[in-house]
Write a protein that holds these residues in place. Structure first.
Motif, short mmCIF file in Angstrom:
data_model
loop_
_atom_site.label_atom_id
_atom_site.label_comp_id
_atom_site.label_asym_id
_atom_site.label_seq_id
_atom_site.Cartn_x
_atom_site.Cartn_y
_atom_site.Cartn_z
N UNK A 24 40.19 -77.82 47.32
CA UNK A 24 40.93 -78.73 47.66
C UNK A 24 40.50 -79.87 48.39
N UNK A 25 39.34 -79.78 49.09
CA UNK A 25 38.54 -80.75 50.23
C UNK A 25 37.87 -81.60 49.19
N UNK A 26 37.34 -81.16 48.15
CA UNK A 26 36.61 -82.13 47.06
C UNK A 26 37.78 -83.05 46.66
N UNK A 27 39.23 -82.87 46.33
CA UNK A 27 40.15 -83.58 45.84
C UNK A 27 40.12 -84.70 47.32
N UNK A 28 40.35 -84.34 48.65
CA UNK A 28 40.33 -85.24 49.62
C UNK A 28 39.15 -86.10 49.73
N UNK A 29 38.29 -85.79 49.32
CA UNK A 29 36.69 -86.59 49.07
C UNK A 29 37.01 -87.64 48.15
N UNK A 30 37.58 -87.12 46.94
CA UNK A 30 37.63 -87.76 45.62
C UNK A 30 38.64 -88.97 45.95
N UNK A 31 39.72 -88.82 46.75
CA UNK A 31 41.03 -89.58 47.05
C UNK A 31 40.01 -90.65 47.88
N UNK A 32 39.25 -90.37 48.86
CA UNK A 32 38.70 -91.12 49.64
C UNK A 32 37.60 -92.20 49.07
N UNK A 33 36.98 -91.53 47.84
CA UNK A 33 36.06 -92.36 47.07
C UNK A 33 36.89 -93.50 46.24
N UNK A 34 38.17 -93.07 45.70
CA UNK A 34 38.75 -93.91 45.09
C UNK A 34 39.43 -95.12 46.20
N UNK A 35 39.90 -94.51 47.16
CA UNK A 35 40.17 -95.49 48.20
C UNK A 35 39.19 -96.56 48.70
N UNK A 36 37.88 -95.80 49.10
CA UNK A 36 37.00 -96.95 49.34
C UNK A 36 36.55 -98.07 48.13
N UNK A 37 36.88 -97.55 47.06
CA UNK A 37 36.39 -98.37 45.64
C UNK A 37 37.60 -99.33 45.43
N UNK A 38 38.66 -98.94 46.12
CA UNK A 38 39.78 -100.11 45.87
C UNK A 38 39.61 -101.25 47.10
N UNK A 39 39.03 -100.57 48.20
CA UNK A 39 38.63 -101.41 49.22
C UNK A 39 37.70 -102.61 48.96
N UNK A 40 36.56 -101.90 48.52
CA UNK A 40 35.44 -102.62 48.56
C UNK A 40 34.93 -103.24 47.02
N UNK A 41 35.45 -102.62 45.98
CA UNK A 41 34.99 -103.16 44.84
C UNK A 41 36.50 -104.11 44.37
N UNK A 42 37.40 -103.54 44.55
CA UNK A 42 38.65 -104.36 44.20
C UNK A 42 39.13 -105.35 45.29
N UNK A 43 38.64 -105.24 46.62
CA UNK A 43 39.19 -105.90 47.55
C UNK A 43 40.85 -105.71 47.77
N UNK A 44 41.17 -104.39 47.62
CA UNK A 44 42.54 -104.08 47.59
C UNK A 44 42.54 -102.75 48.51
N UNK A 45 42.83 -103.05 49.84
CA UNK A 45 42.79 -101.90 50.83
C UNK A 45 44.26 -101.12 50.70
N UNK A 46 44.09 -99.86 50.83
CA UNK A 46 45.49 -99.01 50.75
C UNK A 46 46.45 -99.44 51.77
N UNK A 47 45.96 -99.93 52.88
CA UNK A 47 46.83 -100.56 53.78
C UNK A 47 47.37 -101.52 53.22
N UNK A 48 47.03 -102.66 52.59
CA UNK A 48 47.67 -103.59 51.88
C UNK A 48 48.71 -103.27 50.53
N UNK A 49 47.93 -102.24 50.02
CA UNK A 49 48.63 -101.55 48.66
C UNK A 49 49.95 -101.14 49.30
N UNK A 50 49.63 -99.95 50.13
CA UNK A 50 50.79 -98.99 50.46
C UNK A 50 51.77 -99.86 51.49
N UNK A 51 51.20 -100.91 52.16
CA UNK A 51 52.07 -101.56 53.29
C UNK A 51 52.83 -102.54 52.76
N UNK A 52 52.17 -103.82 52.84
CA UNK A 52 53.00 -104.98 52.38
C UNK A 52 53.48 -104.97 50.97
N UNK A 53 52.62 -104.62 50.13
CA UNK A 53 52.96 -104.63 48.53
C UNK A 53 53.65 -103.26 48.18
#
Lengths: 140, 140, 140, 140
Positions: A24-53
């Motif tokens: 289950x910790x691998x899936x936490x890591x994988x979620x963090x990989x996806x979250x970091x991908x959204x932030x750095x590669x797509x310039x779409x932070x989860x704070x923006x995605x989940x927050x204002x959007x």
């Protein structure tokens, strides 16, 4: 093809009584990989995605193959590419390796949802274009 | 066919900022379902398995489909059956539902390993017989 | 004095490579004890509290003493009592034991907050009365 | 005085349905700060400590004050110093801040234990000397 890469050290908190990463910790890591991908590669932070959007990208499906165990002190190198992009979904492929040794391969389907309605919604055009840069069909 | 059942309340610790179960927490729940199945159905506690016997049952593969989101306060009913049993592995099928609504379906492959050698080993005969009582081919 | 009690089996997911409970997992257990206390003793589920009422009860402070290690397969018996109740806060005392052996003692301060303003707010009168039944000054 | 510093981004996995860091996740972060301190400042990785040396450094006590909530997207800056060093224990003080705002202050007592006997043991001399460089009494 552009590949997004990320690195995670295997920490004490990831390991089970057998001294190896508890899956289950691998899936936490994988979620963090996806979250970091959204932030750095797509310039779409989860704070923006989940927050204002008020959107989220839950997994609709995830399939993981564990090739070899990872231990405390290992450093995991992740590679992420995008497969087929649907109207409001995207296939994602992630591999984790320690040095030359493959540790796990994961295929999942991200679904873009409206958090208030909990319904799927289409990718915004600019986000979709950013995702496409990481598809296998493309050459960067 | 014998089916093993277990119940998990969705607690605060399982939920993400969207107010739904964060999918890595589902895998913690699934591990607990498997651990409870070993304890109650096979009379093989993880304390014995990992402790004096120095064995483990990591997942070799796991494939999960998420049908609908689960929320704080939901109660999840799990059903577990065993598929094909190999020499030192077993396919496992787990579904989670809240009332009549399916929430997730999981198929995985458990592998029995010797923790000191980190190598696969065959099921002890009595354990294999206990596992067989939960296979779909059987009628209890 | 009324004491709220709850029981948690030590599962695989709680244990670290040393085979003992990893202390952040104790805090997950403690949160679950508090959540279950709110639900059963105060008739105030976290689903209601966090959902329709838009309130929360974060810890303002927590102090834990770990007396002895807990291992996979242990069963922890928790006891919870309430100390001083403030306008919008309450001191909480929780002990965890395995059989006759004390494992940890925790003192914390819960603060009732309005989630939208993230500001403290007073206990609703009926909730405060319910909390008081668990204070040490009372005899049930 | 030497102060060890470390930085943690607040990720999705740390946050609860109120959208703020769930406090058990702070303790996972704190464990990672301590683990990183051991690795980088003391040149004593947890892989070595727990692996070949069969020792551990569980918390004997931990006291945390939460000053303000942390949200998804915040970046936490940690500072760690060492207080009194005992024969086989050390007081540790850790603060977490986001920019100029203090978020939490933690005081704990690490205890060096022999994992096989689960008994306290004295610090190896070189490790103790390394720890002393981070005590408040020292000026680096």
């Amino acid at each position: 093809m552009a590949t997004f890469t990320h690195r995670t050290p295997v920490m004490f908190q990831h390991c089970d009584p057998a001294g190896i990463v508890f899956y289950p910790r691998y899936f936490e890591m994988i979620n963090a990989v996806v979250e970091t991908f959204f932030d750095r590669a797509l310039d779409w932070s989860f704070a923006t995605l989940h927050g204002s959007e008020r959107m989220g990208v839950p997994m609709g499906r995830i399939d993981a193959n564990f090739h070899a165990a990872s231990r405390l002190g290992d450093v995991l190198d992740w590679s992420l590419t995008i497969g087929r992009i649907g109207r409001g979904s995207a296939e994602i492929e992630i591999t984790g390796a320690c040095g030359a040794e493959a540790r796990l391969s994961v295929r999942g389907t991200l679904v873009l949802v409206d958090l208030d309605k909990m319904k799927s919604r289409p990718w915004p055009e600019a986000r979709r274009a950013a995702l496409e840069r990481y598809t296998k069909e493309n050459t960067a």
